[in-house]
Design an enzyme around this catalytic site. Structure first.
Site, short mmCIF file in Angstrom:
data_model
loop_
_atom_site.label_atom_id
_atom_site.label_comp_id
_atom_site.label_asym_id
_atom_site.label_seq_id
_atom_site.Cartn_x
_atom_site.Cartn_y
_atom_site.Cartn_z
N CYS A 1 0.88 -1.17 0.00
CA CYS A 1 0.00 0.00 0.00
C CYS A 1 0.91 1.22 0.00
O CYS A 1 1.54 1.51 1.01
CB CYS A 1 -0.91 -0.02 1.22
SG CYS A 1 -1.98 1.44 1.35
N GLU B 1 -3.82 1.35 -5.99
CA GLU B 1 -2.95 0.26 -6.39
C GLU B 1 -2.72 0.36 -7.89
O GLU B 1 -3.53 0.95 -8.62
CB GLU B 1 -3.58 -1.09 -6.01
CG GLU B 1 -2.61 -2.25 -6.00
CD GLU B 1 -1.38 -1.96 -5.18
OE1 GLU B 1 -0.34 -1.58 -5.78
OE2 GLU B 1 -1.45 -2.06 -3.95
#
Length: 220
Positions: free
Chosen positions: A2, A103
């Site tokens: 992340c 992402e």
């Protein structure tokens, strides 16, 4: 991993969801990047508290910050065995408020495609995290933090093989419990249910750490 996330909900909504005692006022942030300050929720005494920390974890044993890698994530599967996280896992667990993260999906050719991921139906998210106060050689203190990740669920694995650990309100107290005589609740560090997360492709403008604004989250 992340590597970017957002917290854009009104401060009063964040406070109501996490139930900390402070009343901070902060602007919406659509593109939070490593080394920037991020909000944390910790437990101290009988209450939860709000604080800010640098996104980039520094263990207490670090001597030269410039030579130490930037730890923005910690893998749930190896937390117990990693010296960098061992003390924080026992004593300094936290929640990291968010309402989306980003992402990048690799393609067969050309640049990666960025995606926004959020709770299906909208709403706040709580990333599981660790924090540490680092003391520099001059005696200064800096609070630092990282996000704990786990393997992707069946849906998000189409984008990446990792995702942040998401905790629900009924698990907050167990995760935040500062009593180091109680074993860390590692059972909570699991992927989200497949139907819990929705995602869509967004503009590559998100690639620039300086980019901001709600249009970064628009579907393309």
């Amino acid at each position: 991993m992340c590597g970017r996330f957002a917290i854009t909900s009104p401060p009063e909504a964040v406070r109501a969801f996490f139930r900390y005692v402070e009343q901070p006022n902060f602007p919406p942030r659509y593109n939070i990047a490593p080394t920037q300050p991020i909000p944390l929720v910790i437990s101290r005494g009988e209450n939860r508290h709000f604080m800010l920390a640098r996104w980039g974890f520094l263990p207490g044993f670090v001597k030269d910050v410039k030579k130490f890698p930037l730890l923005i994530n910690a893998r749930a599967e190896t937390l117990v065995e990693k010296p960098s996280f061992r003390a924080a896992l026992r004593r300094r667990r936290c929640l990291i408020p968010a309402d989306a993260w980003y992402e990048w999906r690799a393609n067969l050719s050309g640049p990666k495609t960025p995606f926004l991921l959020r709770r299906a139906g909208g709403g706040l998210l709580a990333f599981a995290g660790l924090w540490e106060t680092f003391l520099d050689p001059s005696g200064g203190e800096i609070d630092t933090a990282c996000i704990i990740t786990t393997c992707a669920n069946g849906a998000t694995s189409a984008l990446h093989d990792r995702m942040p650990v998401l905790l629900e309100p009924e698990d907050f107290d167990a995760w935040l419990n500062p009593d180091e005589t109680v074993a860390p609740p590692l059972r909570l560090l699991r992927p989200a249910a497949d139907d819990q997360i929705a995602f869509h492709a967004i503009s590559p403008r998100i690639n620039r750490a300086s980019a901001e604004g709600a249009d970064l989250q628009a579907a393309v």
